[in-house]
Design a protein around this motif. Sequence first.
Motif, mmCIF file in Angstrom:
data_model
loop_
_atom_site.group_PDB
_atom_site.id
_atom_site.type_symbol
_atom_site.label_atom_id
_atom_site.label_comp_id
_atom_site.label_asym_id
_atom_site.label_seq_id
_atom_site.Cartn_x
_atom_site.Cartn_y
_atom_site.Cartn_z
ATOM 1 N N ARG A 134 -6.754 -14.448 4.828
ATOM 2 C CA ARG A 134 -5.897 -14.406 5.903
ATOM 3 C C ARG A 134 -6.478 -13.620 7.089
ATOM 4 N N SER A 135 -6.093 -14.079 8.384
ATOM 5 C CA SER A 135 -6.755 -13.484 9.469
ATOM 6 C C SER A 135 -5.685 -13.412 10.586
ATOM 7 N N ALA A 136 -5.408 -12.144 11.064
ATOM 8 C CA ALA A 136 -4.397 -11.871 11.978
ATOM 9 C C ALA A 136 -5.165 -11.523 13.420
ATOM 10 N N ARG A 137 -4.963 -12.130 14.527
ATOM 11 C CA ARG A 137 -5.802 -11.761 15.898
ATOM 12 C C ARG A 137 -5.047 -10.657 16.528
ATOM 13 N N LEU A 138 -5.755 -9.794 16.889
ATOM 14 C CA LEU A 138 -5.243 -8.534 17.492
ATOM 15 C C LEU A 138 -4.497 -8.935 18.673
ATOM 16 N N ASP A 139 -4.839 -10.046 19.604
ATOM 17 C CA ASP A 139 -4.253 -10.042 20.624
ATOM 18 C C ASP A 139 -2.727 -10.641 20.605
ATOM 19 N N ARG A 140 -2.491 -10.988 19.290
ATOM 20 C CA ARG A 140 -1.165 -11.542 18.810
ATOM 21 C C ARG A 140 -0.365 -10.730 18.110
ATOM 22 N N VAL A 141 -0.652 -9.310 17.851
ATOM 23 C CA VAL A 141 -0.045 -8.384 17.183
ATOM 24 C C VAL A 141 1.177 -8.184 17.867
ATOM 25 N N GLN A 142 2.583 -8.075 17.142
ATOM 26 C CA GLN A 142 3.621 -8.091 17.694
ATOM 27 C C GLN A 142 4.406 -6.688 17.336
ATOM 28 N N GLY A 143 3.712 -6.184 16.225
ATOM 29 C CA GLY A 143 4.084 -4.842 15.869
ATOM 30 C C GLY A 143 3.550 -4.360 14.432
ATOM 31 N N ILE A 144 3.446 -3.163 14.259
ATOM 32 C CA ILE A 144 2.991 -2.503 12.873
ATOM 33 C C ILE A 144 3.761 -1.913 12.408
ATOM 34 N N ASN A 145 4.387 -2.034 10.990
ATOM 35 C CA ASN A 145 5.358 -1.359 10.302
ATOM 36 C C ASN A 145 4.485 -0.394 9.227
ATOM 37 N N VAL A 146 4.834 0.596 9.199
ATOM 38 C CA VAL A 146 4.330 1.532 7.899
ATOM 39 C C VAL A 146 5.587 1.924 7.220
ATOM 40 N N SER A 147 5.491 1.711 5.970
ATOM 41 C CA SER A 147 6.771 1.850 5.223
ATOM 42 C C SER A 147 6.091 2.633 3.742
ATOM 43 N N ARG A 148 6.967 3.555 3.380
ATOM 44 C CA ARG A 148 6.802 4.408 2.248
ATOM 45 C C ARG A 148 7.821 4.494 1.358
ATOM 46 N N PRO A 149 7.788 3.288 0.425
ATOM 47 C CA PRO A 149 8.814 3.377 -0.648
ATOM 48 C C PRO A 149 8.720 4.625 -1.330
ATOM 49 N N VAL A 150 9.710 5.089 -2.119
ATOM 50 C CA VAL A 150 9.996 6.369 -2.786
ATOM 51 C C VAL A 150 9.057 6.463 -3.846
ATOM 52 N N PHE A 151 8.861 5.693 -4.599
ATOM 53 C CA PHE A 151 7.933 5.628 -5.602
ATOM 54 C C PHE A 151 6.241 5.807 -5.369
ATOM 55 N N ALA A 152 6.247 4.981 -4.191
ATOM 56 C CA ALA A 152 4.898 4.860 -3.488
ATOM 57 C C ALA A 152 4.486 6.383 -2.982
ATOM 58 N N ARG A 153 5.602 7.070 -2.525
ATOM 59 C CA ARG A 153 5.379 8.308 -1.721
ATOM 60 C C ARG A 153 4.833 9.550 -2.830
ATOM 61 N N LEU A 154 5.247 8.966 -4.119
ATOM 62 C CA LEU A 154 4.832 10.195 -5.177
ATOM 63 C C LEU A 154 3.157 10.089 -5.316
ATOM 64 N N PHE A 155 2.707 8.957 -4.973
ATOM 65 C CA PHE A 155 1.280 8.706 -5.201
ATOM 66 C C PHE A 155 0.484 8.886 -3.608
ATOM 67 N N GLY A 156 1.355 9.196 -2.896
ATOM 68 C CA GLY A 156 0.668 9.637 -1.310
ATOM 69 C C GLY A 156 0.090 8.266 -0.527
ATOM 70 N N THR A 157 0.980 7.225 -0.962
ATOM 71 C CA THR A 157 0.542 5.955 -0.238
ATOM 72 C C THR A 157 1.449 5.282 0.660
ATOM 73 N N ALA A 158 1.310 4.490 1.244
ATOM 74 C CA ALA A 158 2.222 3.615 2.403
ATOM 75 C C ALA A 158 1.492 2.325 2.609
ATOM 76 N N LYS A 159 2.520 1.412 2.950
ATOM 77 C CA LYS A 159 2.296 -0.039 2.930
ATOM 78 C C LYS A 159 2.133 -0.151 4.406
ATOM 79 N N LEU A 160 1.136 -0.971 4.907
ATOM 80 C CA LEU A 160 1.002 -1.264 6.279
ATOM 81 C C LEU A 160 1.079 -2.762 6.525
ATOM 82 N N ASP A 161 2.179 -3.051 7.379
ATOM 83 C CA ASP A 161 2.486 -4.511 7.689
ATOM 84 C C ASP A 161 2.244 -4.906 9.045
ATOM 85 N N ILE A 162 1.331 -5.771 9.525
ATOM 86 C CA ILE A 162 0.908 -5.983 10.859
ATOM 87 C C ILE A 162 1.653 -7.317 11.246
ATOM 88 N N SER A 163 2.508 -7.426 12.089
ATOM 89 C CA SER A 163 3.398 -8.523 12.366
ATOM 90 C C SER A 163 2.757 -9.266 13.642
#
Length: 559
Positions: A134-163
Amino acid sequence: MSSPAVTDAGHGLADGEWHRLHPASPLLRGGLVLLGVLGFIIANLRERVIDVFLVLVAPGGDEGFPGSPDGDDWAGDPIDAIVANGLVGWALVAVAVVLVVLIVGFWLSWRMHTFRVTHEAVEVRSGILFRSHRSARLDRVQGINVSRPVFARLFGTAKLDISVAGQSGNVQLAYLGSAAADRLRGDVLRLASGIRSQRAAAPAAASVGDDHLALGGMPAGADAATGVPAAGGVPGGIPPGTRAGALVGRRMEEFLAPELDPGLAPPESVVHLPAGRVVASTLLGGATVWFAIIAVVIAVGLSTGAFWVLFTFVPAAIGLVSYVWSRITKSLRYSIAGTPDGVRIGHGLLSTANQTIPPGRVHAVEATQWLLWRAFGWWSVRINLAGQSLSGNNEQVQRTLVLPVGTIADVHRVLGLLLPDAAAAVDPLVDAGLTGGGGDAGFTQPPRRAAWLRPFSWRRTGWASAAGIVLVRRGVLLRRLVLVPLARMQSVAIEVGPVRRALGLAALRVHTVAGPVTAVVPVVARSEADAAFERLAHEAVVRAAGDHSERWGASAHAS
């Protein structure tokens, strides 16, 4: 066939090379479900496990035991068959084989899931048997969301979602190290803005050698994607004996750190929500009204002996309580502010998320006021973004809500962040659009005959335009003010049915991308609708031709 090399470590993730996700990603994505299923099975079979253990330890002492294979308690049970046929050893071997297969599968999914960020796109490759790219063109990026579910925070991780613009076009990186996700978000936004390597290299070079980053930090010499120290490295020069303590300290800092770095925006531009207002506004929302109705139905049903209501309305009441609790927790620790990369919105108590909306990506804005909020002067603000609609999941729908509840002053500040170029010209119209009626402050007013179609709201219905923004207000029980930048308007339409035609009226609709916001003037004089159609259609073309917000960084640098 050879494949490009994959880098496990490095100082940056936007270097055009392929990188892997955090090693705990398979566990966080699918392993938790597996652990839950295993826990459920073990909890339901704990008595049988004890019985099997007693049979194995004391073979001669199982006579008369309630759970022994000779009794009827195990009739038709798979465990009965295994024990009775002496297949316990083979069963344990089968369980071990399944566990090994799962572990190997998780490891392969991690090895085969790679991503890279170039100057043109973000690419993700995944899959073991069936590969996807899958490829997402940078000139069509509408937003970037960084979410940290509570269990993922225990591992020091985050989910990056590029819209990106387009349905089902989002690219998700689940999961990265928490600090690495924040850094990658900044790199992607800089590349999408049109700022090339000569300007982006400066902050990257300055960060090399730093022991910590904003919002949690990452040790020097750590893996760029995971935040885990490289082999043989010591995090931040900490002696091996105190690594565990330092790790716990970093996790606590991440749990308590705000979703918006205080250094990214001036304090006067940040909008915060008091916890009391969040709770009160949620309790005064529509869900509470439905809960009261359901409670009355349950009470009446129980008093009349209709106990069937317990099986229908009680689950509905539980669902409403869960929904209200979710709304409250997601609105706590809320903040919205303007940053160099766009509007940053952060929220959440245990599971947190922050969204960055680059300039020029907002297609429509709507401020709404529920009837029960009117006495307190509270409003909520939603937006339309390309690639996100009401048909998406709850997380995507939540991203369209940029102000859960705020005062009129908060609405002014949020509109100033979302529509910065037209804020000064539109600001005088906002108050009239929120609470006014008639033809005040430049809003058009439909003729009196519109009362035949809108007997209660015709005085409030109207529209205005200023600085390339069209404003539409309507509603009495639920007040609405919609703002649409003409540069991103999709089309404009006039709707005339037989009743409107007989009254000399029409409906004016301004189309935007799909989303929760709709801009429609339900009643307007037909002559006014025709003039508005020509005016908005012409101005939209002019505004779109002069809009270069897709490369906002390059334009600012050139100026």
